[in-house]
Design a protein around this motif. Structure first.
Motif, PDB file in Angstrom:
ATOM      1  N   ILE B 223       0.846  -1.211   0.000  1.00  0.00           N
ATOM      2  CA  ILE B 223       0.000   0.000   0.000  1.00  0.00           C
ATOM      3  C   ILE B 223       0.877   1.256   0.000  1.00  0.00           C
ATOM      4  O   ILE B 223       0.634   2.214  -0.738  1.00  0.00           O
ATOM      5  CB  ILE B 223      -0.961   0.000   1.211  1.00  0.00           C
ATOM      6  N   PHE B 224       1.936   1.207   0.800  1.00  0.00           N
ATOM      7  CA  PHE B 224       2.877   2.329   0.903  1.00  0.00           C
ATOM      8  C   PHE B 224       3.443   2.693  -0.477  1.00  0.00           C
ATOM      9  O   PHE B 224       3.420   3.846  -0.902  1.00  0.00           O
ATOM     10  CB  PHE B 224       4.004   1.913   1.868  1.00  0.00           C
ATOM     11  N   PHE B 225       3.903   1.652  -1.209  1.00  0.00           N
ATOM     12  CA  PHE B 225       4.499   1.941  -2.522  1.00  0.00           C
ATOM     13  C   PHE B 225       3.442   2.343  -3.550  1.00  0.00           C
ATOM     14  O   PHE B 225       3.731   3.131  -4.458  1.00  0.00           O
ATOM     15  CB  PHE B 225       5.324   0.744  -3.011  1.00  0.00           C
ATOM     16  N   ILE B 226       2.225   1.823  -3.419  1.00  0.00           N
ATOM     17  CA  ILE B 226       1.161   2.240  -4.354  1.00  0.00           C
ATOM     18  C   ILE B 226       0.883   3.738  -4.160  1.00  0.00           C
ATOM     19  O   ILE B 226       0.816   4.501  -5.131  1.00  0.00           O
ATOM     20  CB  ILE B 226      -0.129   1.402  -4.138  1.00  0.00           C
ATOM     21  N   ILE B 227       0.759   4.140  -2.894  1.00  0.00           N
ATOM     22  CA  ILE B 227       0.445   5.556  -2.621  1.00  0.00           C
ATOM     23  C   ILE B 227       1.571   6.465  -3.131  1.00  0.00           C
ATOM     24  O   ILE B 227       1.339   7.439  -3.837  1.00  0.00           O
ATOM     25  CB  ILE B 227       0.205   5.781  -1.110  1.00  0.00           C
ATOM     26  N   ILE B 228       2.827   6.104  -2.805  1.00  0.00           N
ATOM     27  CA  ILE B 228       3.952   6.946  -3.251  1.00  0.00           C
ATOM     28  C   ILE B 228       4.016   6.987  -4.779  1.00  0.00           C
ATOM     29  O   ILE B 228       4.248   8.040  -5.376  1.00  0.00           O
ATOM     30  CB  ILE B 228       5.287   6.406  -2.692  1.00  0.00           C
ATOM     31  N   SER B 229       3.797   5.812  -5.413  1.00  0.00           N
ATOM     32  CA  SER B 229       3.882   5.774  -6.878  1.00  0.00           C
ATOM     33  C   SER B 229       2.737   6.551  -7.527  1.00  0.00           C
ATOM     34  O   SER B 229       2.888   7.076  -8.637  1.00  0.00           O
ATOM     35  CB  SER B 229       3.864   4.325  -7.382  1.00  0.00           C
ATOM     36  N   LEU B 230       1.611   6.631  -6.833  1.00  0.00           N
ATOM     37  CA  LEU B 230       0.507   7.458  -7.332  1.00  0.00           C
ATOM     38  C   LEU B 230       0.906   8.925  -7.294  1.00  0.00           C
ATOM     39  O   LEU B 230       0.777   9.665  -8.275  1.00  0.00           O
ATOM     40  CB  LEU B 230      -0.731   7.265  -6.452  1.00  0.00           C
ATOM     41  N   PHE B 231       1.441   9.345  -6.146  1.00  0.00           N
ATOM     42  CA  PHE B 231       1.852  10.748  -5.989  1.00  0.00           C
ATOM     43  C   PHE B 231       2.976  11.120  -6.946  1.00  0.00           C
ATOM     44  O   PHE B 231       2.980  12.192  -7.523  1.00  0.00           O
ATOM     45  CB  PHE B 231       2.295  11.021  -4.549  1.00  0.00           C
ATOM     46  N   GLU B 232       3.922  10.205  -7.110  1.00  0.00           N
ATOM     47  CA  GLU B 232       5.085  10.532  -7.949  1.00  0.00           C
ATOM     48  C   GLU B 232       4.836  10.213  -9.417  1.00  0.00           C
ATOM     49  O   GLU B 232       5.665  10.537 -10.271  1.00  0.00           O
ATOM     50  CB  GLU B 232       6.324   9.798  -7.432  1.00  0.00           C
ATOM     51  N   GLY B 233       3.732   9.562  -9.707  1.00  0.00           N
ATOM     52  CA  GLY B 233       3.328   9.355 -11.108  1.00  0.00           C
ATOM     53  C   GLY B 233       3.856   8.099 -11.758  1.00  0.00           C
ATOM     54  O   GLY B 233       3.526   7.805 -12.906  1.00  0.00           O
ATOM     55  N   GLY B 234       4.701   7.327 -11.054  1.00  0.00           N
ATOM     56  CA  GLY B 234       5.290   6.119 -11.646  1.00  0.00           C
ATOM     57  C   GLY B 234       4.252   5.111 -12.106  1.00  0.00           C
ATOM     58  O   GLY B 234       4.452   4.401 -13.097  1.00  0.00           O
ATOM     59  N   ILE B 235       3.134   5.071 -11.395  1.00  0.00           N
ATOM     60  CA  ILE B 235       2.070   4.112 -11.710  1.00  0.00           C
ATOM     61  C   ILE B 235       1.562   4.303 -13.145  1.00  0.00           C
ATOM     62  O   ILE B 235       1.145   3.364 -13.813  1.00  0.00           O
ATOM     63  CB  ILE B 235       0.933   4.269 -10.667  1.00  0.00           C
ATOM     64  N   PHE B 236       1.645   5.550 -13.633  1.00  0.00           N
ATOM     65  CA  PHE B 236       1.143   5.853 -14.991  1.00  0.00           C
ATOM     66  C   PHE B 236       2.253   5.797 -16.037  1.00  0.00           C
ATOM     67  O   PHE B 236       2.047   6.139 -17.188  1.00  0.00           O
ATOM     68  CB  PHE B 236       0.493   7.244 -15.011  1.00  0.00           C
ATOM     69  N   ARG B 237       3.459   5.440 -15.625  1.00  0.00           N
ATOM     70  CA  ARG B 237       4.587   5.432 -16.575  1.00  0.00           C
ATOM     71  C   ARG B 237       5.175   4.036 -16.736  1.00  0.00           C
ATOM     72  O   ARG B 237       6.380   3.866 -16.705  1.00  0.00           O
ATOM     73  CB  ARG B 237       5.686   6.396 -16.088  1.00  0.00           C
ATOM     74  N   GLY B 238       4.330   3.058 -16.878  1.00  0.00           N
ATOM     75  CA  GLY B 238       4.824   1.675 -17.046  1.00  0.00           C
ATOM     76  C   GLY B 238       5.409   1.147 -15.763  1.00  0.00           C
ATOM     77  O   GLY B 238       6.544   0.666 -15.719  1.00  0.00           O
ATOM     78  N   TRP B 239       4.589   1.211 -14.721  1.00  0.00           N
ATOM     79  CA  TRP B 239       5.045   0.909 -13.361  1.00  0.00           C
ATOM     80  C   TRP B 239       5.744  -0.441 -13.239  1.00  0.00           C
ATOM     81  O   TRP B 239       6.802  -0.563 -12.642  1.00  0.00           O
ATOM     82  CB  TRP B 239       3.816   0.944 -12.447  1.00  0.00           C
ATOM     83  N   LEU B 240       5.097  -1.481 -13.819  1.00  0.00           N
ATOM     84  CA  LEU B 240       5.649  -2.834 -13.687  1.00  0.00           C
ATOM     85  C   LEU B 240       6.106  -3.373 -15.043  1.00  0.00           C
ATOM     86  O   LEU B 240       6.377  -4.558 -15.197  1.00  0.00           O
ATOM     87  CB  LEU B 240       4.595  -3.779 -13.087  1.00  0.00           C
ATOM     88  N   ALA B 241       6.199  -2.483 -16.044  1.00  0.00           N
ATOM     89  CA  ALA B 241       6.486  -2.927 -17.414  1.00  0.00           C
ATOM     90  C   ALA B 241       7.912  -3.422 -17.562  1.00  0.00           C
ATOM     91  O   ALA B 241       8.825  -2.968 -16.873  1.00  0.00           O
ATOM     92  CB  ALA B 241       6.232  -1.780 -18.388  1.00  0.00           C
ATOM     93  N   LYS B 242       8.086  -4.368 -18.526  1.00  0.00           N
ATOM     94  CA  LYS B 242       9.420  -4.877 -18.836  1.00  0.00           C
ATOM     95  C   LYS B 242      10.063  -3.914 -19.817  1.00  0.00           C
ATOM     96  O   LYS B 242      10.044  -4.143 -21.025  1.00  0.00           O
ATOM     97  CB  LYS B 242       9.310  -6.269 -19.455  1.00  0.00           C
ATOM     98  N   LYS B 243      10.635  -2.849 -19.323  1.00  0.00           N
ATOM     99  CA  LYS B 243      11.155  -1.811 -20.223  1.00  0.00           C
ATOM    100  C   LYS B 243      12.465  -2.221 -20.870  1.00  0.00           C
ATOM    101  O   LYS B 243      13.310  -2.826 -20.231  1.00  0.00           O
ATOM    102  CB  LYS B 243      11.349  -0.521 -19.428  1.00  0.00           C
ATOM    103  N   GLU B 244      12.604  -1.812 -22.132  1.00  0.00           N
ATOM    104  CA  GLU B 244      13.821  -2.118 -22.884  1.00  0.00           C
ATOM    105  C   GLU B 244      14.806  -0.959 -22.752  1.00  0.00           C
ATOM    106  O   GLU B 244      14.392   0.195 -22.638  1.00  0.00           O
ATOM    107  CB  GLU B 244      13.478  -2.305 -24.370  1.00  0.00           C
ATOM    108  N   PRO B 245      16.109  -1.246 -22.805  1.00  0.00           N
ATOM    109  CA  PRO B 245      17.087  -0.144 -22.781  1.00  0.00           C
ATOM    110  C   PRO B 245      16.914   0.753 -24.007  1.00  0.00           C
ATOM    111  O   PRO B 245      16.545   0.247 -25.078  1.00  0.00           O
ATOM    112  CB  PRO B 245      18.444  -0.849 -22.827  1.00  0.00           C
ATOM    113  N   ALA B 246      17.156   2.062 -23.852  1.00  0.00           N
ATOM    114  CA  ALA B 246      16.940   3.007 -24.949  1.00  0.00           C
ATOM    115  C   ALA B 246      17.929   2.784 -26.087  1.00  0.00           C
ATOM    116  O   ALA B 246      17.626   3.050 -27.238  1.00  0.00           O
ATOM    117  CB  ALA B 246      17.047   4.432 -24.436  1.00  0.00           C
ATOM    118  N   ASN B 247      19.153   2.308 -25.754  1.00  0.00           N
ATOM    119  CA  ASN B 247      20.103   2.115 -26.859  1.00  0.00           C
ATOM    120  C   ASN B 247      20.720   0.724 -26.824  1.00  0.00           C
ATOM    121  O   ASN B 247      20.705   0.039 -25.852  1.00  0.00           O
ATOM    122  CB  ASN B 247      21.220   3.155 -26.812  1.00  0.00           C
TER     123      ASN B 247
END
Ligand SMILES: Cc1cc2nc3c(=O)[nH]c(=O)nc-3n(C[C@H](O)[C@H](O)[C@H](O)COP(=O)(O)O)c2cc1C
Lengths: 166, 247
Positions: B223-247
């Motif tokens: 719950i703690f990390f959900i709330i912080i990620s909501l405030f900091e916006g990470g939840i809307f930026r591919g919070w748990l996504a398998k992101k690829e390196p940019a280069n």
């Protein structure tokens, strides 16, 4: 998504760059010149899988996270990784997510890129028996924490042996 | 007798290490000096403090099962410094980690012990505290409660003229005792460490945690990390996504 089969993170001299590159899919040189982690958790809560510091380690968690086999070459420091290698590992926690789970009967974070196979650590430099024991224990713990199925620690007395163990 | 307590958290504010350092000081006698180790610029100043000290206490977070890299750099310099100046301090350690099991600090403790052997220092043992982030939150909640108590007391005086509204104080007392309970394990070992520092004796490696059941802890942590990620916006930026390196 194609996983990097084998990633080598190393702190040895640049003279080994080509040899190491030929042994893996991705080589990461820990040259000790990077900024250290500031402990903000932004790579989980603000800009996932990315550090706010814009240097070469900004997205390093995406490379380490996708390594099926991670090999770490490090000088011994008190039975743990050299500061240069540890710097990279500290900056790579975005390879997991902020969510918690149980692994090995203890609490850990869930893995952004899923489980990995081998964590192999090659240690060089002066080392005592007590430090060897600490290192073995540390790597075992790291393997559970980072979701590796197997782990192995190799102590080498001379860097001439390095190529043979990679 | 001089004790140097070093807060080794790289964070500027709200660090758990600072909270534990504050508590340990309550149980430590003699002259106490608090230091902050965030980067290389702090090294010389802290080493200077060690010259006439008898004891040093490292208060540090667990990073990837070990010592944070900026602290390793300091330890390397401290090893050389202590050898050159023939300094043989007693070394204690207060390690805290995010997960609930304090025992996860064991590799870190061993690394500090090995450091002591190399540097010619006397390893005095340490306390490993699980759920450090959450314990630090109890401190923040306590401070908010004091603020609310003061505010409500002022309102009570203005509205009814009563300085000690009974219900308000009982509420405050109950909440404070609950928060205190969560911290009891850590407080007990801080008291033991204070005694060990005074005598210069070996404390051993002690592990404790926030005193709540694990399944509740995990729920709170999520719950703690959900709330912080909501405030900091990470939840809307591919919070748990398998992101690829940019280069
Ligand atoms: C880079 C990094 C690595 C971490 N690794 C671990 C870990 O392996 N195990 C653990 O329980 N907590 C881990 N944590 C959580 C910290 O130990 C925890 O947040 C601690 O309370 C921070 O203390 P501080 O506020 O004094 O800096 C890690 C945190 C960061 C930023």
């Amino acid at each position: 998504m194609v996983k990097n089969e084998k990633v080598i993170l190393y702190d040895v001299d640049r003279q080994y760059d080509d040899m190491i590159a030929s042994k893996c899919d991705h080589a990461l040189a820990a040259d000790g010149k990077y900024a250290h982690c500031q402990g903000c958790f932004g790579c989980w809560t603000k800009h996932p899988a990315e550090c706010f510091m814009k240097d070469k380690l900004q997205q390093v968690c995406r490379i380490i996270g996708q390594a099926n086999e991670l090999v770490i070459v490090t000088e011994n420091l008190y039975g743990g990784y050299s500061a240069a290698v540890k710097n990279v590992l500290d900056r790579a926690i975005g390879s997991s997510t902020p969510f918690s789970t149980y692994r090995g009967k203890q609490m850990h974070h869930t893995l952004r890129y899923g489980k990995h196979d081998l964590l192999k650590v090659v240690v060089y430099g002066d080392i005592t028996e007590a430090e060897k024991n600490t290192f073995r224990y540390l790597v075992e713990r790291n393997a559970i924490n980072e979701g590796h199925a197997r782990s192995e620690v190799v102590f080498i007395e001379d860097l001439a042996e390095l190529e043979g163990v990679l | 007798m001089k004790t140097v307590l070093i807060n080794c958290s790289p964070k500027k504010r709200f660090c758990a290490s600072q909270y534990f350092l504050f508590l340990q000081k309550l149980f430590t006698g003699g002259k106490k000096v608090s230091e902050k180790l965030r980067n290389q610029a702090d090294h010389a100043r802290i080493l200077d403090q060690l010259k006439d000290a008898q004891t040093v206490v490292f208060c540090l977070p667990l990073y990837v099962d070990g010592v944070p890299s900026h602290v390793l750099r300091f330890m390397e310099e401290m090893e050389t410094f202590c050898r050159q100046n023939d300094i043989h301090l007693n070394v204690y350690c207060i390690a805290n980690n995010g997960f609930i099991e304090g025992r996860q600090n064991e590799p870190l403790m061993q690394i500090i012990e090995n450091f002591c052997s190399r540097a010619g220092l006397i390893w005095g043992g340490g306390v490993g505290i699980g759920g450090g982030v959450m314990l630090n939150v109890t401190r923040i909640v306590f401070e908010i409660q004091i603020g609310l108590l003061v505010l409500n007391t002022v309102l009570s005086v203005i509205q009814t003229g009563v300085l000690f509204p009974k219900d308000l104080w009982i509420d405050f007392g109950e909440n404070a005792l609950t928060l205190l309970f969560f911290n009891l394990g850590a407080l007990f070992y801080f008291a033991l460490m204070g005694a060990a520092i005074r005598k210069g004796s070996y404390l051993g490696k002690k592990y404790t945690r926030i005193l709540i059941p694990s399944f509740i802890f995990i729920l709170f942590a999520d719950i703690f990390f959900i709330i912080i990620s909501l405030f900091e916006g990470g939840i809307f930026r591919g919070w748990l996504a398998k992101k690829e390196p940019a280069n």
